[in-house]
Scaffold this active site. Structure first.
Site, PDB file in Angstrom:
ATOM      1  N   HIS A 154       0.849  -1.195   0.000  1.00  0.00           N
ATOM      2  CA  HIS A 154       0.000   0.000   0.000  1.00  0.00           C
ATOM      3  C   HIS A 154       0.883   1.243   0.000  1.00  0.00           C
ATOM      4  O   HIS A 154       1.838   1.332   0.761  1.00  0.00           O
ATOM      5  CB  HIS A 154      -0.900  -0.005   1.247  1.00  0.00           C
ATOM      6  CG  HIS A 154      -1.520   1.319   1.549  1.00  0.00           C
ATOM      7  ND1 HIS A 154      -1.181   2.061   2.657  1.00  0.00           N
ATOM      8  CD2 HIS A 154      -2.449   2.043   0.867  1.00  0.00           C
ATOM      9  CE1 HIS A 154      -1.889   3.180   2.673  1.00  0.00           C
ATOM     10  NE2 HIS A 154      -2.671   3.189   1.601  1.00  0.00           N
ATOM     11  N   HIS A 180       2.096  11.302  -0.733  1.00  0.00           N
ATOM     12  CA  HIS A 180       1.161  10.877   0.310  1.00  0.00           C
ATOM     13  C   HIS A 180       1.190  11.959   1.381  1.00  0.00           C
ATOM     14  O   HIS A 180       1.942  11.874   2.341  1.00  0.00           O
ATOM     15  CB  HIS A 180       1.567   9.514   0.890  1.00  0.00           C
ATOM     16  CG  HIS A 180       0.504   8.887   1.730  1.00  0.00           C
ATOM     17  ND1 HIS A 180       0.792   8.007   2.746  1.00  0.00           N
ATOM     18  CD2 HIS A 180      -0.854   9.016   1.710  1.00  0.00           C
ATOM     19  CE1 HIS A 180      -0.340   7.618   3.311  1.00  0.00           C
ATOM     20  NE2 HIS A 180      -1.349   8.213   2.700  1.00  0.00           N
TER      21      HIS A 180
END
Length: 325
Positions: free
Chosen positions: A31, A108
């Site tokens: 992920h 992110h």
């Protein structure tokens, strides 16, 4: 499969599994693959909540380390992830407003240090050394990427992987991929990729958006029982998710410490899963910090494929020949 070399596990699968569509195999994924290289000096993404962007302008020395601490979900570089057996890469693409149109990063919360070109060139080199391994790559997010930049990025992807790209009209089995020389199944989760046969559309990612592992497991079980698996590739995410309230209550912690506390419980759930085409079967399983506990996550997911052998011995079909529309 216990003695299998993780760097070439696909080439070592039993012959009975070589004709099984890859979306019916259990495949380990990471992920937010590229968060091991977040740039603590970079600004917060414009897609982040306004309050976070405002605070980033006022106290960047506080906000950016915090975003880095909670945004980092992996520690292994991408080639080491592949060596460890990871075969699904979750890549969130972003473009910096003031940068060259040709330069793309991962993101992110904040941007990565490593560029898309650098990372995917490393993946292409790794594939040259592992001719029978197939890597599934999902590109998404595309923060601040305009249509012209999408075109340039797609041209780069097609040039880099070239004949290794498996077209979306294919039913990809290992046997078929080896015959055709395909090693990359590339999803491009944006309408800019829809006209390219080499680019697959975005796939479902089952994401609980919870910090409690019990709620993550409950969410995944509910998805299995009510919605059921899609016909092709999809992802079940084991990743935990923090919110502002959680971070404020756990100031001394990080994404890694939160994940480590839950890892045993999440892996126990993985052991109970099955690959295959039935409604409650799983395909790609993604996790954070995939290399911890001596690579236990990846080994467990790969080992799930032995359950397909038991199905075959009991008379259950393992091959699927339906062509996609």
């Amino acid at each position: 499969m216990a003695d299998m070399d993780a760097s070439s596990w696909m080439s070592q699968l039993p012959p009975q599994l070589l004709g099984v569509p890859l979306w019916d195999l259990a495949i380990p994924g990471s992920h937010d693959t590229m968060t091991y290289c977040l740039d603590q000096r970079s600004s917060v993404l414009r897609s982040q909540p306004r309050i976070l962007r405002v605070l980033d302008h006022i106290v960047p020395c506080v906000i950016r380390p915090c975003v880095n601490k909670w945004g980092t979900t992996q520690e292994l570089v991408v080639s080491t992830q592949l060596d460890s057996g990871i075969r699904f890469l979750d890549l969130r693409i972003a473009h910096k407003t003031n940068d060259s149109d040709q330069t793309f990063y991962f993101a992110h919360g904040i941007y990565s240090l490593v560029t898309v070109k650098e990372a995917l060139t490393a993946v292409a080199y790794w594939l040259e050394q592992h001719a029978k391994e197939v890597v599934i790559i999902a590109l998404s997010a595309f923060d601040d990427v305009n249509p012209a930049q999408h075109s340039k990025l797609i041209d780069f992807l097609k040039s880099l992987f070239d004949k290794k790209l498996c077209p979306k009209t294919e039913v990809p089995t290992l046997k078929a991929c080896w015959t055709q020389g395909y090693q990359v199944i590339l999803s491009y989760d944006n309408s800019a990729g829809s006209g390219h046969m080499e680019l697959w559309p975005g796939w479902d990612y089952w994401w609980a958006n919870e910090s409690d592992p019990n709620l993550v497991i409950s969410y995944l079980e509910k998805k299995k029982d009510t919605v059921g698996r899609p016909a092709i590739f999809f992802v079940a995410g084991l990743n935990l998710t923090e919110d502002t309230k959680y971070v404020l209550r756990h100031l001394g912690q990080s994404m890694k410490s939160m994940t480590l506390r839950a890892y045993g419980q999440l892996l126990d759930w993985v052991k109970q899963q099955c690959p295959g085409r039935q409604k409650t079967c799983l395909n790609v399983i993604c996790a954070d910090f995939v290399g911890i506990s001596r690579n236990e996550f990846t080994q467990l997911v790969i080992a799930l494929n032995t359950k397909l052998l038991k199905e075959e011995s009991s008379g259950e079909p393992t091959e699927k020949t339906t062509q996609l529309d």
